[in-house]
Design a protein around this motif. Structure first.
Motif, mmCIF file in Angstrom:
data_model
loop_
_atom_site.group_PDB
_atom_site.id
_atom_site.type_symbol
_atom_site.label_atom_id
_atom_site.label_comp_id
_atom_site.label_asym_id
_atom_site.label_seq_id
_atom_site.Cartn_x
_atom_site.Cartn_y
_atom_site.Cartn_z
ATOM 1 N N VAL A 34 25.569 37.152 37.434
ATOM 2 C CA VAL A 34 26.900 37.642 37.790
ATOM 3 C C VAL A 34 27.641 38.092 36.535
ATOM 4 O O VAL A 34 28.226 39.184 36.492
ATOM 5 C CB VAL A 34 27.699 36.549 38.531
ATOM 6 C CG1 VAL A 34 29.146 37.000 38.752
ATOM 7 C CG2 VAL A 34 27.045 36.211 39.863
ATOM 8 N N MET A 35 27.613 37.278 35.497
ATOM 9 C CA MET A 35 28.342 37.575 34.263
ATOM 10 C C MET A 35 27.742 38.769 33.527
ATOM 11 O O MET A 35 28.471 39.627 33.017
ATOM 12 C CB MET A 35 28.354 36.330 33.370
ATOM 13 C CG MET A 35 29.074 35.144 33.994
ATOM 14 S SD MET A 35 28.956 33.609 33.016
ATOM 15 C CE MET A 35 29.956 34.067 31.596
ATOM 16 N N GLN B 164 25.987 41.195 34.882
ATOM 17 C CA GLN B 164 26.233 42.369 35.715
ATOM 18 C C GLN B 164 27.636 42.905 35.494
ATOM 19 O O GLN B 164 27.852 44.117 35.360
ATOM 20 C CB GLN B 164 26.037 41.957 37.178
ATOM 21 C CG GLN B 164 25.740 43.084 38.128
ATOM 22 C CD GLN B 164 25.192 42.560 39.447
ATOM 23 O OE1 GLN B 164 23.984 42.501 39.630
ATOM 24 N NE2 GLN B 164 26.063 42.177 40.357
ATOM 25 N N ARG B 165 28.605 42.022 35.437
ATOM 26 C CA ARG B 165 29.992 42.441 35.197
ATOM 27 C C ARG B 165 30.142 43.064 33.813
ATOM 28 O O ARG B 165 30.898 44.025 33.633
ATOM 29 C CB ARG B 165 30.926 41.241 35.340
ATOM 30 C CG ARG B 165 31.057 40.720 36.762
ATOM 31 C CD ARG B 165 32.058 39.577 36.852
ATOM 32 N NE ARG B 165 32.210 39.108 38.231
ATOM 33 C CZ ARG B 165 33.054 38.164 38.599
ATOM 34 N NH1 ARG B 165 33.833 37.569 37.686
ATOM 35 N NH2 ARG B 165 33.137 37.789 39.869
ATOM 36 N N HIS B 166 29.410 42.530 32.834
ATOM 37 C CA HIS B 166 29.465 43.084 31.473
ATOM 38 C C HIS B 166 28.900 44.504 31.452
ATOM 39 O O HIS B 166 29.497 45.416 30.859
ATOM 40 C CB HIS B 166 28.677 42.186 30.510
ATOM 41 C CG HIS B 166 28.522 42.771 29.145
ATOM 42 N ND1 HIS B 166 29.487 42.669 28.173
ATOM 43 C CD2 HIS B 166 27.496 43.495 28.586
ATOM 44 C CE1 HIS B 166 29.084 43.296 27.075
ATOM 45 N NE2 HIS B 166 27.884 43.802 27.305
ATOM 46 N N LEU C 163 33.324 45.555 33.748
ATOM 47 C CA LEU C 163 34.374 44.847 34.479
ATOM 48 C C LEU C 163 34.894 43.642 33.714
ATOM 49 O O LEU C 163 36.081 43.321 33.769
ATOM 50 C CB LEU C 163 33.855 44.405 35.853
ATOM 51 C CG LEU C 163 33.374 45.527 36.775
ATOM 52 C CD1 LEU C 163 32.787 44.941 38.055
ATOM 53 C CD2 LEU C 163 34.530 46.469 37.108
ATOM 54 N N GLN C 164 34.019 42.943 33.022
ATOM 55 C CA GLN C 164 34.412 41.759 32.247
ATOM 56 C C GLN C 164 33.391 41.568 31.137
ATOM 57 O O GLN C 164 32.287 41.073 31.382
ATOM 58 C CB GLN C 164 34.485 40.521 33.149
ATOM 59 C CG GLN C 164 35.013 39.285 32.443
ATOM 60 C CD GLN C 164 35.140 38.109 33.395
ATOM 61 O OE1 GLN C 164 34.908 38.224 34.594
ATOM 62 N NE2 GLN C 164 35.534 36.952 32.866
ATOM 63 N N SER D 82 30.986 34.948 44.693
ATOM 64 C CA SER D 82 30.458 35.848 43.658
ATOM 65 C C SER D 82 28.938 35.855 43.613
ATOM 66 O O SER D 82 28.346 36.752 43.016
ATOM 67 C CB SER D 82 31.004 35.447 42.282
ATOM 68 O OG SER D 82 32.393 35.666 42.219
ATOM 69 N N SER E 11 27.071 39.320 42.868
ATOM 70 C CA SER E 11 27.983 40.418 43.160
ATOM 71 C C SER E 11 28.893 40.675 41.969
ATOM 72 O O SER E 11 29.252 39.752 41.229
ATOM 73 C CB SER E 11 28.831 40.081 44.392
ATOM 74 O OG SER E 11 29.792 41.078 44.624
ATOM 75 N N THR E 12 29.256 41.947 41.789
ATOM 76 C CA THR E 12 30.180 42.283 40.699
ATOM 77 C C THR E 12 31.606 41.871 41.026
ATOM 78 O O THR E 12 32.416 41.640 40.136
ATOM 79 C CB THR E 12 30.138 43.794 40.412
ATOM 80 O OG1 THR E 12 30.396 44.507 41.640
ATOM 81 C CG2 THR E 12 28.771 44.195 39.875
ATOM 82 N N GLU E 13 31.906 41.757 42.319
ATOM 83 C CA GLU E 13 33.219 41.311 42.764
ATOM 84 C C GLU E 13 33.040 40.251 43.851
ATOM 85 O O GLU E 13 32.061 40.269 44.590
ATOM 86 C CB GLU E 13 34.048 42.484 43.316
ATOM 87 C CG GLU E 13 34.380 43.545 42.267
ATOM 88 C CD GLU E 13 35.223 44.664 42.841
ATOM 89 O OE1 GLU E 13 35.450 44.654 44.073
ATOM 90 O OE2 GLU E 13 35.637 45.529 42.067
ATOM 91 N N SER F 252 35.000 32.983 42.924
ATOM 92 C CA SER F 252 35.586 34.058 42.116
ATOM 93 C C SER F 252 35.941 33.594 40.716
ATOM 94 O O SER F 252 36.048 34.410 39.792
ATOM 95 C CB SER F 252 36.827 34.608 42.813
ATOM 96 O OG SER F 252 37.776 33.563 43.066
#
Length: 444
Positions: free
Chosen positions: A136-137, A139-141, A145-146, A281, A323-325, A366
């Motif tokens: 998750v982390m 993927q967001r990077h 997104l984060q 998430s 999931s990204t969100e 989340s």
């Protein structure tokens, strides 16, 4: 043409000619580096020589040496045990290796005057600290997104060791989480950066060896930062007294399937629906299929495919979803659909169960806190009391009257004749679900 005494030879002041080997011997009484002229000659006494540097070490403890020490720890300061620390030098008895202690410390005494390269290595332990939460982390990077907030986390995310964080790293880590593979590319489980040196981010590069030139005194704080590949949230177990602990919640992601009877050999689609699916998430688990085999999976509210599933055996399947969100799903919404083949006649409730046998069963909200994940089996609700036809009908000796109750309660069952006259009345402590009462001819 100059003769020396045996005493001068023993004192290291003269060479001793050794006729049998046609060579000379010399005694060194102190340690150090010495320029030695080595000569060769042929039968006609033509001669030539070269000068070599002879490093004399040892000698009953007379050689000066110094202790080199340090610590191997994660970025959060947790010492890592059983790390192999290797000292290498241009000397025949090197390299030498020592293991870190339980708190991550190491030390070794080494000869003075030499140049050393110190490296760290630890293998195996691939899945330690790695879960779908890390996916998750990462993927967001990747999607911007984060961003991962530490350069060391970038090292951890670079699973294939190509100097960048991409979708291919997600693929390699997911296969590990699902149990499809047991190692990572390049067989790299841990990487070690020299503490106090910079980590370059594009491409990802860092100093991996400590270099000491002309060791002359004790040196401490020769430290390494340990990075567990795949563990970007820092929950790896390092076998210390105060390991990192994941931030956990009491949340339970609940999914459900409908009860149904499946015939032997039947291939059936089983929708997995939301029961309590709020701000999710990601999740992961191991699923056992008792008496059935996995055929495939189709997307619903969640975008899932074969890459999210690991088929360990016919009846053991793992799943990882990130999931990204955070995702919300209404109760009853189809999250995804499983396709299975029954080996024997059975009910869905007898077939499917979740556990942590291969992939640990857990979910992520989340806030990226770890919670539970469960799969329930729902039966069709009974709207009210339902009375069924007696069987057999007609009958000779006895007959059975059955009725369905929505809840456990006291029920009254009355039997009338064709004229409307009450023949018999029974007060029954009925259970929720199906109840049956037997009447004999005599009782009627």
């Amino acid at each position: 043409s100059v003769n020396a005494t045996a005493a001068e030879y023993a004192q290291g002041k003269a060479y001793k000619w050794l006729p049998s080997s046609r060579s000379a011997g010399f005694v060194w009484t102190t340690a150090g580096d010495f320029n030695v002229q080595v000569s060769v000659w042929d039968e006609a006494w033509n001669t030539d020589y070269c000068t070599v540097v002879l490093s004399v070490r040892g000698g009953n403890g007379s050689t000066p040496s110094s202790r080199v020490s340090g610590t191997v720890a994660t970025i959060s300061g947790q010492g890592v045990n059983n790390v192999s620390i290797t000292f290498d030098a241009n000397m025949s008895e090197y390299p030498k290796t020592v293991q870190t202690a339980a708190n991550g410390t190491f030390d070794m005494s080494n000869y003075n005057g030499l140049t050393y390269e110190i490296t760290a290595e630890k293998g195996g332990d691939y899945l330690n600290g790695v879960s779908t939460l890390d996916l998750v982390m990462i993927q967001r990077h990747i999607l911007g997104l984060q961003a991962l907030d530490s350069n060391y986390k970038l090292i951890a995310a670079d699973a294939n060791k190509d100097g960048k964080v991409t979708a291919s790293d997600l693929t390699d880590l997911r296969k590990l989480i699902l149990g499809v593979t047991t190692t990572l590319p390049n067989n790299t489980s841990w990487r070690f950066a020299v503490a106090g040196t910079a980590v370059q981010t594009s491409p990802i590069a860092f100093t991996e060896a400590i270099n000491i030139t002309n060791l002359s005194s004790e040196m401490d704080n020769q430290n390494f930062v340990a990075v567990k590949i795949g563990d970007v949230n820092g929950n790896v177990s390092t076998s210390v007294n105060s390991p990192e602990v994941e931030s956990r919640s009491n949340a339970n992601v609940e999914m459900s399937v409908a009860e149904a009877s499946i015939a032997a050999g039947e291939v059936v689609e089983i929708p997995v629906t939301a029961a309590n699916f709020s701000e999710v998430s990601g999740f992961q688990y191991t699923m056992n299929l008792n008496g059935a085999s996995f055929v495939g999976v189709q997307s619903g509210v969640l975008e899932v495919n074969a890459n999210n599933v690991g088929v360990i055996s016919d009846n053991v399947v793992t799943m990882s979803y990130a999931s990204t969100e955070a995702v919300n799903a209404n109760e009853g919404a189809v999250l995804f659909t499983l396709t299975v083949k029954a080996d024997k006649a059975m009910k869905v409730s007898e077939m499917i169960s979740l556990n942590s046998e291969v992939t640990r069963a857990e979910s992520y909200n989340s806030d990226l806190k770890v919670g539970k994940v469960s799969l329930g089996v729902r039966t069709a609700p009974v709207a009210g009391i339902e009375l069924f036809q007696n069987e057999p009908n007609p009958f000779k000796g006895m007959t059975t009257v059955s009725f369905e109750m929505p809840e456990a309660a006291t029920a009254t069952l009355s039997v009338y004749d064709v004229t409307g006259k009450v023949v018999t009345v029974r007060n029954i402590n009925a259970i929720k679900g199906l109840n049956s009462e037997i009447f004999t001819k005599d009782q009627l």
